[in-house]
Write a protein that holds these residues in place. Structure first.
Motif, PDB file in Angstrom:
ATOM      1  N   GLN A 138       0.923  -1.597  -0.494  1.00  0.00           N
ATOM      2  CA  GLN A 138       0.035  -0.328   0.025  1.00  0.00           C
ATOM      3  C   GLN A 138       1.420   0.888  -0.080  1.00  0.00           C
ATOM      4  OE1 GLN A 138      -3.593  -0.165   1.431  1.00  0.00           O
ATOM      5  NE2 GLN A 138      -3.530  -1.632   0.226  1.00  0.00           N
ATOM      6  N   LYS A 139       0.584   2.001  -1.009  1.00  0.00           N
ATOM      7  CA  LYS A 139       1.379   3.248  -1.278  1.00  0.00           C
ATOM      8  C   LYS A 139       1.116   4.044   0.172  1.00  0.00           C
ATOM      9  CE  LYS A 139       2.183   2.998  -6.264  1.00  0.00           C
ATOM     10  NZ  LYS A 139       1.810   3.336  -7.545  1.00  0.00           N
ATOM     11  N   PRO A 140       1.852   5.237   0.480  1.00  0.00           N
ATOM     12  CA  PRO A 140       3.666   5.296   0.616  1.00  0.00           C
ATOM     13  C   PRO A 140       4.002   3.781   1.609  1.00  0.00           C
ATOM     14  CG  PRO A 140       2.664   6.411   2.384  1.00  0.00           C
ATOM     15  CD  PRO A 140       1.782   6.446   1.346  1.00  0.00           C
ATOM     16  N   VAL A 141       4.496   3.013   1.387  1.00  0.00           N
ATOM     17  CA  VAL A 141       5.390   1.889   1.183  1.00  0.00           C
ATOM     18  C   VAL A 141       6.596   2.265   2.113  1.00  0.00           C
ATOM     19  CG1 VAL A 141       6.358   0.895  -0.691  1.00  0.00           C
ATOM     20  CG2 VAL A 141       5.554  -0.588   1.138  1.00  0.00           C
ATOM     21  N   SER A 142       6.590   1.239   3.574  1.00  0.00           N
ATOM     22  CA  SER A 142       7.787   2.087   4.439  1.00  0.00           C
ATOM     23  C   SER A 142       9.012   1.220   3.332  1.00  0.00           C
ATOM     24  CB  SER A 142       7.589   1.834   5.267  1.00  0.00           C
ATOM     25  OG  SER A 142       7.924   0.517   5.558  1.00  0.00           O
ATOM     26  N   PHE A 143      10.264   1.708   3.405  1.00  0.00           N
ATOM     27  CA  PHE A 143      11.720   0.076   2.822  1.00  0.00           C
ATOM     28  C   PHE A 143      12.033  -0.939   4.000  1.00  0.00           C
ATOM     29  CE2 PHE A 143      16.080  -0.901   3.960  1.00  0.00           C
ATOM     30  CZ  PHE A 143      16.628  -0.903   2.515  1.00  0.00           C
ATOM     31  N   GLU A 144      10.917  -0.770   4.943  1.00  0.00           N
ATOM     32  CA  GLU A 144      11.219  -1.524   5.998  1.00  0.00           C
ATOM     33  C   GLU A 144      10.194  -2.963   5.277  1.00  0.00           C
ATOM     34  OE1 GLU A 144      10.988   1.184   7.365  1.00  0.00           O
ATOM     35  OE2 GLU A 144      12.947   1.233   7.860  1.00  0.00           O
ATOM     36  N   THR A 145       9.025  -2.264   5.297  1.00  0.00           N
ATOM     37  CA  THR A 145       7.731  -3.444   4.450  1.00  0.00           C
ATOM     38  C   THR A 145       8.620  -3.538   3.186  1.00  0.00           C
ATOM     39  OG1 THR A 145       6.186  -1.981   5.511  1.00  0.00           O
ATOM     40  CG2 THR A 145       5.629  -3.324   3.924  1.00  0.00           C
ATOM     41  N   MET A 146       8.540  -3.276   2.451  1.00  0.00           N
ATOM     42  CA  MET A 146       9.465  -3.328   1.067  1.00  0.00           C
ATOM     43  C   MET A 146      10.515  -4.753   1.192  1.00  0.00           C
ATOM     44  SD  MET A 146       9.499  -0.653  -1.330  1.00  0.00           S
ATOM     45  CE  MET A 146      10.517   0.394  -1.327  1.00  0.00           C
ATOM     46  N   LEU A 147      11.640  -4.638   2.296  1.00  0.00           N
ATOM     47  CA  LEU A 147      12.097  -5.593   2.789  1.00  0.00           C
ATOM     48  C   LEU A 147      11.695  -6.826   3.128  1.00  0.00           C
ATOM     49  CD1 LEU A 147      15.347  -5.845   2.735  1.00  0.00           C
ATOM     50  CD2 LEU A 147      15.349  -4.871   4.499  1.00  0.00           C
ATOM     51  N   ALA A 148      11.297  -6.681   4.187  1.00  0.00           N
ATOM     52  CA  ALA A 148      10.933  -7.698   4.722  1.00  0.00           C
ATOM     53  C   ALA A 148       9.844  -8.981   3.791  1.00  0.00           C
ATOM     54  CB  ALA A 148       9.685  -7.168   5.435  1.00  0.00           C
ATOM     55  N   SER A 149       8.904  -7.767   2.923  1.00  0.00           N
ATOM     56  CA  SER A 149       8.344  -8.305   1.747  1.00  0.00           C
ATOM     57  C   SER A 149       9.369  -9.471   0.867  1.00  0.00           C
ATOM     58  CB  SER A 149       7.457  -7.540   1.182  1.00  0.00           C
ATOM     59  OG  SER A 149       7.403  -8.166   0.008  1.00  0.00           O
ATOM     60  N   ILE A 150      10.573  -8.792   0.318  1.00  0.00           N
ATOM     61  CA  ILE A 150      11.599  -9.086  -1.196  1.00  0.00           C
ATOM     62  C   ILE A 150      12.218  -9.805  -0.156  1.00  0.00           C
ATOM     63  CG2 ILE A 150      13.495  -8.721  -1.994  1.00  0.00           C
ATOM     64  CD1 ILE A 150      12.376  -5.841  -2.622  1.00  0.00           C
ATOM     65  N   ARG A 151      12.085 -10.452   0.702  1.00  0.00           N
ATOM     66  CA  ARG A 151      13.501 -11.331   1.730  1.00  0.00           C
ATOM     67  C   ARG A 151      11.899 -12.430   1.916  1.00  0.00           C
ATOM     68  NH1 ARG A 151      16.205  -8.258   6.279  1.00  0.00           N
ATOM     69  NH2 ARG A 151      18.383  -8.011   5.111  1.00  0.00           N
ATOM     70  N   ARG A 152      10.845 -12.339   1.737  1.00  0.00           N
ATOM     71  CA  ARG A 152      10.056 -13.271   1.719  1.00  0.00           C
ATOM     72  C   ARG A 152       9.838 -14.407   1.158  1.00  0.00           C
ATOM     73  NH1 ARG A 152       6.649 -10.589   4.481  1.00  0.00           N
ATOM     74  NH2 ARG A 152       5.007 -10.713   2.284  1.00  0.00           N
ATOM     75  N   LEU A 153       9.523 -13.172   0.151  1.00  0.00           N
ATOM     76  CA  LEU A 153       9.100 -13.651  -1.829  1.00  0.00           C
ATOM     77  C   LEU A 153      10.655 -14.183  -1.724  1.00  0.00           C
ATOM     78  CD1 LEU A 153       7.436 -10.527  -3.292  1.00  0.00           C
ATOM     79  CD2 LEU A 153       6.400 -13.080  -2.277  1.00  0.00           C
ATOM     80  N   VAL A 154      11.910 -14.025  -1.715  1.00  0.00           N
ATOM     81  CA  VAL A 154      13.235 -15.493  -1.905  1.00  0.00           C
ATOM     82  C   VAL A 154      14.089 -15.732  -1.585  1.00  0.00           C
ATOM     83  CG1 VAL A 154      13.491 -12.961  -4.402  1.00  0.00           C
ATOM     84  CG2 VAL A 154      14.515 -12.942  -1.898  1.00  0.00           C
ATOM     85  N   ALA A 155      12.986 -16.019   0.249  1.00  0.00           N
ATOM     86  CA  ALA A 155      12.952 -16.911   1.030  1.00  0.00           C
ATOM     87  C   ALA A 155      14.791 -16.573   1.710  1.00  0.00           C
ATOM     88  CB  ALA A 155      13.421 -18.350   0.741  1.00  0.00           C
ATOM     89  N   LEU A 156      15.056 -14.754   1.465  1.00  0.00           N
ATOM     90  CA  LEU A 156      16.140 -15.038   1.747  1.00  0.00           C
ATOM     91  C   LEU A 156      16.201 -14.621   3.632  1.00  0.00           C
ATOM     92  CD1 LEU A 156      16.844 -11.996  -0.313  1.00  0.00           C
ATOM     93  CD2 LEU A 156      18.465 -13.869  -0.489  1.00  0.00           C
ATOM     94  N   PRO A 157      17.149 -14.787   4.614  1.00  0.00           N
ATOM     95  CA  PRO A 157      17.128 -15.450   6.038  1.00  0.00           C
ATOM     96  C   PRO A 157      17.130 -13.475   6.521  1.00  0.00           C
ATOM     97  CG  PRO A 157      19.575 -15.584   5.381  1.00  0.00           C
ATOM     98  CD  PRO A 157      18.405 -15.728   3.827  1.00  0.00           C
ATOM     99  N   SER A 158      16.514 -13.358   7.915  1.00  0.00           N
ATOM    100  CA  SER A 158      16.389 -11.719   7.828  1.00  0.00           C
ATOM    101  C   SER A 158      17.756 -10.529   8.387  1.00  0.00           C
ATOM    102  CB  SER A 158      15.017 -11.875   8.894  1.00  0.00           C
ATOM    103  OG  SER A 158      14.323 -12.278   8.789  1.00  0.00           O
TER     104      SER A 158
END
Length: 65
Positions: free
Chosen positions: A45-65
């Motif tokens: 949902q815009k505006p989106v925070s950097f933290e939200t984007m990073l958490a989402s990308i990590r989840r989608l590509v299965a990167l560790p936190s």
């Protein structure tokens, strides 16, 4: 995109066996999204925070936190 909207693009992407595994994120200013079966993997949902984007990308590509 001339000739198609974002939803139509997502549908085509997810229906192609070679491309279906590509994660799709819907970025929208809308607060309510009504569409039968979602064709995206996450919604920002815009505006989106950097933290939200990073958490989402990590989840989608299965990167560790």
């Amino acid at each position: 995109m001339p000739g198609m909207d974002g939803i139509e693009f997502c549908l085509k992407l997810k229906r192609d066996p070679k491309l279906a595994g590509i994660p799709v994120v819907l970025a929208t200013a809308e607060h309510e999204i009504t569409f039968g079966v979602p064709v995206w993997d996450d919604v920002w949902q815009k505006p989106v925070s950097f933290e939200t984007m990073l958490a989402s990308i990590r989840r989608l590509v299965a990167l560790p936190s």
